[in-house]
Scaffold this active site. Structure first.
Site, PDB file in Angstrom:
ATOM      1  N   ASP A 167     -10.501  -4.529  -1.602  1.00 34.34           N
ATOM      2  CA  ASP A 167      -9.491  -4.171  -0.621  1.00 34.34           C
ATOM      3  C   ASP A 167     -10.110  -3.248   0.424  1.00 34.34           C
ATOM      4  OD1 ASP A 167      -6.279  -2.371  -0.934  1.00 34.34           O
ATOM      5  OD2 ASP A 167      -7.377  -3.143   0.807  1.00 34.34           O
ATOM      6  N   ASP A 201       0.852  -1.195   0.000  1.00 33.71           N
ATOM      7  CA  ASP A 201       0.000   0.000   0.000  1.00 33.71           C
ATOM      8  C   ASP A 201       0.885   1.241   0.000  1.00 33.71           C
ATOM      9  OD1 ASP A 201      -2.221  -1.825   1.978  1.00 33.71           O
ATOM     10  OD2 ASP A 201      -2.747  -0.943   0.052  1.00 33.71           O
TER      11      ASP A 201
HETATM   12  C1  DX5 Z   1      -6.514   1.216   2.586  1.00 28.92           C
HETATM   13  C2  DX5 Z   1      -5.621   0.016   2.525  1.00 28.92           C
HETATM   14  C3  DX5 Z   1      -6.251  -1.090   3.343  1.00 28.92           C
HETATM   15  C4  DX5 Z   1      -5.365  -2.280   3.525  1.00 28.92           C
HETATM   16  C5  DX5 Z   1      -6.120  -3.465   4.102  1.00 28.92           C
HETATM   17  O1  DX5 Z   1      -5.938   2.262   1.885  1.00 28.92           O
HETATM   18  O2  DX5 Z   1      -5.451  -0.390   1.168  1.00 28.92           O
HETATM   19  O3  DX5 Z   1      -7.446  -1.451   2.714  1.00 28.92           O
HETATM   20  O4  DX5 Z   1      -4.836  -2.599   2.308  1.00 28.92           O
HETATM   21  O5  DX5 Z   1      -6.845  -3.025   5.165  1.00 28.92           O
HETATM   22  P1  DX5 Z   1      -7.638  -4.041   6.133  1.00 28.92           P
HETATM   23  O6  DX5 Z   1      -6.865  -4.006   7.415  1.00 28.92           O
HETATM   24  O7  DX5 Z   1      -9.012  -3.476   6.245  1.00 28.92           O
HETATM   25  O8  DX5 Z   1      -7.626  -5.412   5.505  1.00 28.92           O
END
Ligand code: DX5
Length: 231
Positions: free
Chosen positions: A180, A40
């Site tokens: 995601d 990310d």
């Molecule tokens: C948001 C990020 C999140 C991360 C996963 O910008 O991209 O979505 O990847 O987050 P969680 O902890 O919700 O799986």
């Protein structure tokens, strides 16, 4: 027209990982059976958070063989995307909202030898990508507003996933749908039943008391069950 569901892929986000041991964390994810690793990338402009530069990813690349994808939550992705490809990312996700020249930006990714994908924030309609579907291997439908892990899943995105899936099937395209944000044991079935086959999870993997391998296997089995209801 019935089309066979596309293979389920579990793509962990390393956002919740121990940033002081990212190489080891990648090894643990690979050993846990993930299909790819999502980085990310955040610049503090497109989203109110700041994360990984290309050198961090390059340092982790030699430790594992699973594919890396860079989720560019950045303004003007054209400026840095080549660096993420050089760092070892086989796939680059560009947000449709992050560049006025999305078609050219996706062509830039492909010209640099990587696979291209496009990401959509929750409020961005499918129509924003209808003219670039021929350039991408995957479309990411965000199920949270980007910037942070651990947020609540937006089930309101499921009709959007279904609409995208219908468009891809109607056009006979070979395109994955990724989701995601807030993906976990309680939400993965809805996202998969709607048409997603690449599932990004961060918090749900790291909070599983039985460990990463259990979390990955559990999410995979729940997603595959949702693809074959009644099986
Ligand atoms: C948001 C990020 C999140 C991360 C996963 O910008 O991209 O979505 O990847 O987050 P969680 O902890 O919700 O799986």
């Amino acid at each position: 027209m019935t089309v066979a569901p596309r293979p389920v892929q579990i793509a962990p986000s390393v956002l919740p990982a121990d940033f002081s041991r990212l190489g080891e964390e990648c090894v643990a994810l690979q050993q846990a059976g993930v299909d790819r690793i999502q980085w990310d990338v955040m610049d503090g402009q497109f989203v109110p958070n700041l994360t990984f530069g290309p050198d961090v990813i390059a340092a982790c690349r030699p430790h594992v063989t699973v594919p890396f994808e860079a989720h560019l939550m950045v303004s003007t992705p054209e400026v840095l995307l080549d660096r993420y490809i050089e760092a070892g990312c086989e796939l680059i996700l560009v947000h449709a909202e992050s560049t006025i020249h999305l078609h050219r930006c996706l062509e830039q990714v492909r010209s640099a030898g990587a696979a291209a994908a496009v990401a959509l924030n929750p409020s961005t309609p499918i129509s924003a990508v209808s003219h670039v579907l021929d350039l991408v291997e995957m479309v990411l439908v965000m199920t949270v507003n980007p910037g942070f892990g651990g947020q609540a899943y937006l089930a309101s995105m499921e009709p959007k996933v279904a609409e995208l899936r219908t468009l891809i099937v109607e056009r006979g395209l070979d395109v994955d749908i990724e989701v995601d944000g807030g993906i976990g044991p309680e939400t993965i079935a809805g996202a998969t039943a709607a048409g997603a086959n690449v599932l990004v999870a961060g918090s749900a993997l790291y909070r599983d008391p039985e460990g990463l391998a259990h979390a990955v296997a559990d999410l995979r089995s729940r997603a595959e069950a949702a693809q074959h209801p009644g099986a």
